[in-house]
Design an enzyme around this catalytic site. Structure first.
Site, PDB file in Angstrom:
ATOM      1  N   ASP A 132       0.811  -1.204   0.000  1.00 23.81           N
ATOM      2  CA  ASP A 132       0.000   0.000   0.000  1.00 23.81           C
ATOM      3  C   ASP A 132       0.854   1.267   0.000  1.00 23.81           C
ATOM      4  O   ASP A 132       1.895   1.333   0.655  1.00 23.81           O
ATOM      5  CB  ASP A 132      -0.890  -0.016   1.249  1.00 23.81           C
ATOM      6  CG  ASP A 132      -1.722   1.236   1.395  1.00 23.81           C
ATOM      7  OD1 ASP A 132      -2.632   1.424   0.568  1.00 23.81           O
ATOM      8  OD2 ASP A 132      -1.470   2.010   2.330  1.00 23.81           O
ATOM      9  N   GLU A 165       1.288  -0.509  -5.026  1.00 24.25           N
ATOM     10  CA  GLU A 165       0.373   0.594  -5.297  1.00 24.25           C
ATOM     11  C   GLU A 165       1.167   1.883  -5.448  1.00 24.25           C
ATOM     12  O   GLU A 165       1.856   2.314  -4.523  1.00 24.25           O
ATOM     13  CB  GLU A 165      -0.644   0.779  -4.171  1.00 24.25           C
ATOM     14  CG  GLU A 165      -1.632   1.894  -4.495  1.00 24.25           C
ATOM     15  CD  GLU A 165      -2.401   2.413  -3.300  1.00 24.25           C
ATOM     16  OE1 GLU A 165      -3.581   2.776  -3.480  1.00 24.25           O
ATOM     17  OE2 GLU A 165      -1.831   2.471  -2.192  1.00 24.25           O
TER      18      GLU A 165
END
Length: 587
Positions: A231, A304
Site C-alpha cells: 500500500d 500501489e
C-alpha cells in the site's frame, strides 16, 4: 544496415497514427501470476458471517467457491490486521495479529486451508508506510525506549521568530487534509503522518525498522500467503534533512486554492524518493529467498503507486536486480478521470504503460479499487462490459475490485453516514469530493434483506440503492448478465493460448471505436471491438488489419448487444450499436 532500417521503420510507425503492436513477453512456460486474474476483497464489505453487520474472514471463506467459479486465480484482501479502525485497517496496531472484528488467526488459517483446497491463492495487503499510533512500537518511541527512539520520523519543529511559538517543521500536507505534522506532548516533538493523525510514518532510514517490516513479510509467508499488495509506496521516504537538520518546504502547486488539500502543494520532497525503489527490491529478495529456502510457487509482489511513469517503471527492477512483479497500472482510472471515456483516451492509457514498460516485464490492468468510485459509476453502466472485456483481452494480468463483475455502482452516503476519515476531515459542503465510502458499500449477493451480506439487522455502511436489481443471485439466473459475461471472459482468458502468449495490436479507429487484436501462430486470433460513442457505427476492420477479410465469429457480446453468439460477421461492415462491445475470433 538491416537493423538500422528496422529501427527507422519502427520510429516512423510510432510517429504516425498506425496501430500499435506489442509482441508478447511471455513464453509457453509462464509463472502463475503472469496471466492471473486477481480479485480484490474489501473484507469489511464482502460477507458477514456472525450478524454484526461487518464482513469477516469466515464470511470470505464461505464465498471462496464463488471466486473459484468466477475463475479467479488469487484473492487480494485489504488489511485484516489488528487495528483501531480509524482508517478501516490501514492504521495497524499489530502487524502479526488479526483484527478481532474479522476473526482470529485460527479463522485465517482455515481460510488459507480452504483456498488451497480450491487452488486459490491469497494475497495480503502490506501497509509499510505507517502504523497506528496505538502500536506498541509507537508507544515505545514516544517514551524514547532503547531501540525505538527513531522508529518514526520525529522533529523538534521551528520557533517562529515573530511570535516565539513552536511550529511544525515544514508546510507539508497529509492526504487526509491538513498538516502532515502532529505535536506529541509526552515526547515534546512533532511526528510525521502523511495520512491521518493516528497513522505516524515509520522511519525507513532506521535499519531496525527495515528489518522489522521484513519480519512481517516472512511471518505471513510462513502462514501460507502467496504474496503481498504493498500500500501507498510513494511517501515511504521523504527527502533527507539538510546539515542543520531542517526539511525543505514544498512550493504551491497552483492546482487548487484549498490550502488544506494535499494537492495545494507539490510533493517533491515527500514522495517518489529513490530509496523507495531500493526498498521494494529488498522486499522482492525476501520473497525470492522464501521460495529458495522452502520451495513451492513464487510469491507475488504488487505495488500501489500513482506515480509518473519514470518512477513507477523502476519498481519492475533493472538489469541486475528484480523488483516488484507488478507495479499496479492505474492509467485506465487516471486518464479517464482527467479526460473522460473515449477510444482515444483508452489508447492513451494503454500507451502510457506499454510504451514505458521495460522489456520482458508483465503488464497489468486495473479498473477500480476501494479508493476510487466504482467502475460502473465512473465509466457509465453501459460501458462496464466493454471495460471488463478490455482488461481481459489485453496482455498480462487483470485486477478486479469486488462488484465489478456484476456492475455494482456507488452507494449514496450522506454526511451523517460518512465514516471515511478523508471525508470526515472535510465538511458537509465538500465531503463528497473526498469520501471513499460510496465504493465500499456491502457486496450485493441477493435482492433480499441486506442484500444477503449479513443476517444481522444493520450493515456498517448503507447498501447501494440498486441492490435488488444488481446482485449475484439475480445475475446468475438471468439469461444474460454482467456476471455471466464476466465469467465467459475469464474462461476465455484461461483457455486461450492466444490471450496468454499472443502478440497485441490495438488502435483507435475513430473517437468512438477502439480495437484490440491478439494473435498467435497456429492459434485463433481474438479481436475486441468497442463503441464508446452514443450513436451506432459501421466499422471496417480492414482499416485496422489489411489482411482481415474472412468473417469473424462472435464469442461474447455486451449485455445490450442484439447479436447472436456463434454468428459470423463481415469485418468490413461490422455494425456496432451505441456502447456495444464484442469479442470475436477468426475460428
Amino acid at each position: 544496415m538491416e537493423l538500422l532500417s528496422l529501427l527507422t521503420l519502427l520510429l516512423l510507425a510510432i510517429a504516425s497514427n498506425e496501430a500499435c503492436q506489442v509482441q508478447s513477453s511471455s513464453s509457453e512456460t509462464t509463472d502463475w501470476w503472469q496471466t492471473a486474474q486477481f480479485y480484490q476483497i474489501y473484507p469489511r464489505s464482502f460477507k458477514d458471517s456472525d450478524g454484526d453487520g461487518i464482513g469477516d474472514l469466515n464470511g470470505i471463506t464461505s464465498k471462496l467457491e464463488y471466486l473459484k467459479d468466477l475463475g479467479v486465480t488469487a484473492a487480494w484482501l485489504s488489511p485484516i490486521f489488528k487495528s483501531p479502525m480509524v482508517d478501516f485497517g490501514y492504521d495497524i496496531s499489530d502487524f502479526f495479529d488479526i483484527q478481532p472484528e474479522y476473526g482470529t488467526l485460527k479463522d485465517f488459517r482455515a481460510l488459507i486451508k480452504r483456498a488451497k483446497e480450491l487452488d486459490l491463492k491469497i494475497v495480503l495487503d502490506f501497509v509499510p508506510n505507517h502504523s497506528s499510533n496505538e502500536s506498541e512500537w509507537f508507544q515505545k518511541s514516544v517514551k524514547r525506549e532503547k531501540g525505538y527512539e527513531d522508529y518514526y520520523v520525529w522533529h523538534d519543529g521551528k520557533v517562529n521568530s515573530t511570535t516565539g511559538k513552536r511550529e511544525p517543521p515544514t508546510n507539508w500536507l497529509q492526504y487526509f487534509r491538513g498538516s502532515a505534522w502532529e505535536w506529541n506532548d509526552q515526547r515534546q516533538q512533532y511526528y510525521l503522518h502523511q495520512f491521518a493523525v493516528q497513522q505516524p510514518d515509520l522511519n525507513y532510514r532506521n535499519p531496525l525498522v527495515v528489518e522489522q517490516m521484513k519480519r512481517v513479510l516472512r511471518y505471513w509467508l510462513n502462514e501460507g500467503v502467496s504474496g503481498f499488495r504493498c500500500d501507498a509506496l510513494p511517501p515511504l521516504f521523504e527527502v533527507l534533512p539538510d546539515g542543520d537538520g531542517q526539511f525543505p518546504d514544498e512550493v504551491v502547486s497552483g492546482s487548487t486554492e484549498d490550502e488544506e488539500d494535499r494537492d495545494y502543494l507539490t510533493t517533491t520532497y515527500i514522495e517518489n524518493q529513490p530509496e523507495t525503489i531500493d526498498m521494494v527490491y529488498q522486499w522482492r529478495t525476501v520473497l525470492d529467498d522464501h521460495k529458495r529456502i522452502y520451495g513451492g510457487n513464487s510469491s507475488v509482489l504488487l505495488i500501489e503507486t500513482y506515480s509518473p511513469a519514470w518512477f513507477t517503471m523502476q519498481f519492475y527492477g533493472n538489469r541486475s536486480t528484480e523488483g516488484a512483479h507488478l507495479p499496479f497500472n492505474f492509467n485506465l482510472i487516471t486518464v479517464m478521470e482527467q479526460k473522460g471515456i473515449s477510444a482515444s483516451n483508452v489508447q492513451e492509457a494503454i500507451d502510457l504503460w506499454l510504451k514505458n514498460m521495460p522489456a520482458g516485464r508483465t503488464p497489468n490492468w486495473v479498473l477500480g479499487n476501494h479508493d476510487k468510485r466504482r467502475a460502473a459509476s465512473r465509466y457509465g453502466k453501459e460501458h462496464i462490459d466493454g471495460m471488463n472485456m478490455l482488461v481481459m483481452i489485453l496482455p498480462g494480468v487483470s485486477v478486479t475490485y469486488q462488484g465489478e463483475e456484476i456492475g455494482m455502482t456507488d452507494g449514496e452516503i450522506s454526511w451523517e453516514d460518512t465514516v471515511d476519515p478523508w471525508g470526515c476531515n472535510s465538511n458537509p459542503d465538500i465531503y463528497e469530493q473526498y469520501t471513499r465510502d460510496p465504493e465500499r458499500t456491502p457486496f450485493q449477493w441477493t435482492g433480499g434483506t441486506n442484500a444477503g451480506f449479513t443476517n444481522g439487522s444493520t450493515t456498517w455502511l448503507p447498501l447501494a440503492a440498486d441492490y435488488e436489481t444488481i446482485n449475484v443471485e439475480k445475475e446468475l439466473s438471468d439469461g444474460v448478465s454482467h456476471l455471466k459475461i464476466y465469467k465467459q471472459l475469464v474462461a476465455l482468458r484461461r483457455s486461450s493460448k492466444t490471450l496468454q502468449n499472443g502478440s497485441t495490436k490495438y488502435q483507435t479507429l475513430s473517437e468512438d471505436i477502439f480495437v484490440v487484436q491478439r494473435s498467435l501462430t497456429k492459434s485463433a486470433t481474438i479481436v475486441l471491438v468497442i463503441n464508446f460513442g452514443s450513436v451506432a457505427k459501421i466499422v471496417d476492420l480492414s482499416q485496422f488489419d489489411k489482411n482481415r477479410t474472412e468473417s469473424l465469429l462472435l464469442l461474447i457480446g455486451s449485455i445490450d448487444s442484439t447479436k447472436k453468439k456463434g454468428t459470423r460477421y463481415d469485418p468490413k461492415s461490422l455494425s456496432l450499436d451505441p456502447s456495444e462491445a464484442l469479442v470475436l475470433t477468426s475460428e
